[in-house]
Design an enzyme around this catalytic site. Structure first.
Site, mmCIF file in Angstrom:
data_model
loop_
_atom_site.group_PDB
_atom_site.id
_atom_site.type_symbol
_atom_site.label_atom_id
_atom_site.label_comp_id
_atom_site.label_asym_id
_atom_site.label_seq_id
_atom_site.Cartn_x
_atom_site.Cartn_y
_atom_site.Cartn_z
ATOM 1 N N HIS A 141 -2.570 7.198 7.167
ATOM 2 C CA HIS A 141 -1.649 8.141 6.501
ATOM 3 C C HIS A 141 -2.360 9.421 6.058
ATOM 4 O O HIS A 141 -1.811 10.512 6.205
ATOM 5 C CB HIS A 141 -1.011 7.496 5.263
ATOM 6 C CG HIS A 141 0.207 6.682 5.564
ATOM 7 N ND1 HIS A 141 1.338 7.206 6.147
ATOM 8 C CD2 HIS A 141 0.484 5.377 5.338
ATOM 9 C CE1 HIS A 141 2.251 6.258 6.275
ATOM 10 N NE2 HIS A 141 1.757 5.132 5.798
ATOM 11 N N GLN A 169 2.922 10.016 1.328
ATOM 12 C CA GLN A 169 4.227 9.349 1.290
ATOM 13 C C GLN A 169 5.040 9.689 0.038
ATOM 14 O O GLN A 169 6.222 9.382 -0.037
ATOM 15 C CB GLN A 169 4.051 7.822 1.376
ATOM 16 C CG GLN A 169 3.484 7.359 2.700
ATOM 17 C CD GLN A 169 3.345 5.856 2.731
ATOM 18 O OE1 GLN A 169 2.374 5.298 2.242
ATOM 19 N NE2 GLN A 169 4.345 5.176 3.286
ATOM 20 N N HIS A 194 -4.284 0.981 7.652
ATOM 21 C CA HIS A 194 -2.930 1.558 7.722
ATOM 22 C C HIS A 194 -2.802 2.755 6.764
ATOM 23 O O HIS A 194 -2.296 3.810 7.153
ATOM 24 C CB HIS A 194 -1.895 0.473 7.377
ATOM 25 C CG HIS A 194 -0.485 0.962 7.342
ATOM 26 N ND1 HIS A 194 0.481 0.558 8.249
ATOM 27 C CD2 HIS A 194 0.138 1.826 6.496
ATOM 28 C CE1 HIS A 194 1.627 1.180 7.968
ATOM 29 N NE2 HIS A 194 1.448 1.937 6.895
ATOM 30 N N GLU A 195 -3.288 2.592 5.546
ATOM 31 C CA GLU A 195 -3.187 3.680 4.562
ATOM 32 C C GLU A 195 -4.109 4.843 4.923
ATOM 33 O O GLU A 195 -3.764 6.002 4.722
ATOM 34 C CB GLU A 195 -3.511 3.166 3.149
ATOM 35 C CG GLU A 195 -2.579 2.069 2.643
ATOM 36 C CD GLU A 195 -1.109 2.392 2.785
ATOM 37 O OE1 GLU A 195 -0.724 3.563 2.622
ATOM 38 O OE2 GLU A 195 -0.326 1.479 3.088
ATOM 39 N N GLY A 200 0.844 -1.192 0.000
ATOM 40 C CA GLY A 200 0.000 0.000 0.000
ATOM 41 C C GLY A 200 0.875 1.236 0.000
ATOM 42 O O GLY A 200 2.022 1.198 0.450
ATOM 43 N N CYS A 216 6.078 -0.062 7.261
ATOM 44 C CA CYS A 216 5.686 1.118 6.492
ATOM 45 C C CYS A 216 6.865 1.553 5.631
ATOM 46 O O CYS A 216 7.991 1.622 6.120
ATOM 47 C CB CYS A 216 5.286 2.229 7.459
ATOM 48 S SG CYS A 216 4.743 3.736 6.630
ATOM 49 N N LEU A 217 6.601 1.851 4.373
ATOM 50 C CA LEU A 217 7.694 2.256 3.482
ATOM 51 C C LEU A 217 8.345 3.562 3.939
ATOM 52 O O LEU A 217 9.494 3.831 3.607
ATOM 53 C CB LEU A 217 7.175 2.389 2.043
ATOM 54 C CG LEU A 217 6.659 1.089 1.411
ATOM 55 C CD1 LEU A 217 6.152 1.354 0.000
ATOM 56 C CD2 LEU A 217 7.736 0.014 1.393
#
Ligand code: ZN
Length: 193
Positions: free
Chosen positions: A147, A50, A143-144, A45, A101-102
């Site tokens: 963000h 991000q 999770h997204e 995701g 997480c990226l």
């Protein structure tokens, strides 16, 4: 096109993102770039903040879980774009899942979230949907969704856990880490200003 991923510590990751309309400039291209960027970093995701855009848009493809060894064929064909989403309901039991997480490389921790969500959203063609998602699909969306609300998975951890991670998070903030994908660090951004 692969874009640099904003690292932990950048203020854009802490902002509540803005809704967009169909006329948002180069939306198709942006979505395609976000998928490229996500796949390049082996993510499942990626949210617009991000890649430096504070807008309510994220992309998901859970086939990355299967490539990492999770045996669930249902996750193979879950590639989706979510625009202006709203989590309308969360229900079921809290369950732990090891999240990463990226924007926060090399840190993985168990996070408790509810198992089922009802989400309303628009897809990439601005068709409206209201759907129920469960389990890992719901997890990636939750999770997204965090963000675009300016939240990160580490916010869900206990104070003790957060304290244990403090030095590693600070190292990410300062860009003192190595990743196989391109990142943009807060400390570097500050210098450029
Ligand atoms: Zn993330």
């Amino acid at each position: 096109m692969i874009l640099p991923i904003t690292a932990y510590g950048s203020t854009i990751l802490r902002k509540q993102a803005e809704e967009i309309t169909e006329t948002y400039p180069n939306l198709k291209e942006l979505i395609s770039d976000m998928f490229d960027t996500m796949y390049n970093a082996y993510g499942v995701g990626l949210a617009a903040p991000q890649i430096g855009k504070s807008i309510r848009l994220f992309v998901v493809d859970t086939s990355g879980f299967v490539k990492k060894g999770v045996q669930d064929d249902d996750l193979l064909n879950f590639k989706k774009v979510f625009i202006n989403p709203i989590i309308e309901e969360e229900s079921g039991n809290n369950w732990l899942f090891n999240e990463g997480c990226l924007s926060i490389p090399d840190i993985n921790e168990d996070v408790a979230r509810k198992e089922t969500i009802v989400l309303s959203y628009y897809d990439e063609n601005f068709n409206f949907f209201r759907e129920t998602f469960n389990g890992k699909k719901a997890r990636v969306i939750q999770h997204e969704y965090d963000h675009i609300e300016g939240k990160l998975f580490v916010d869900h951890l206990s104070l003790i856990k957060k304290r244990q991670l403090q030095n590693r998070l600070e190292a990410i903030n300062q860009g003192k880490i190595h990743t196989d994908y391109k990142m943009k660090f807060a400390s570097v951004l500050k210098k450029r200003r």
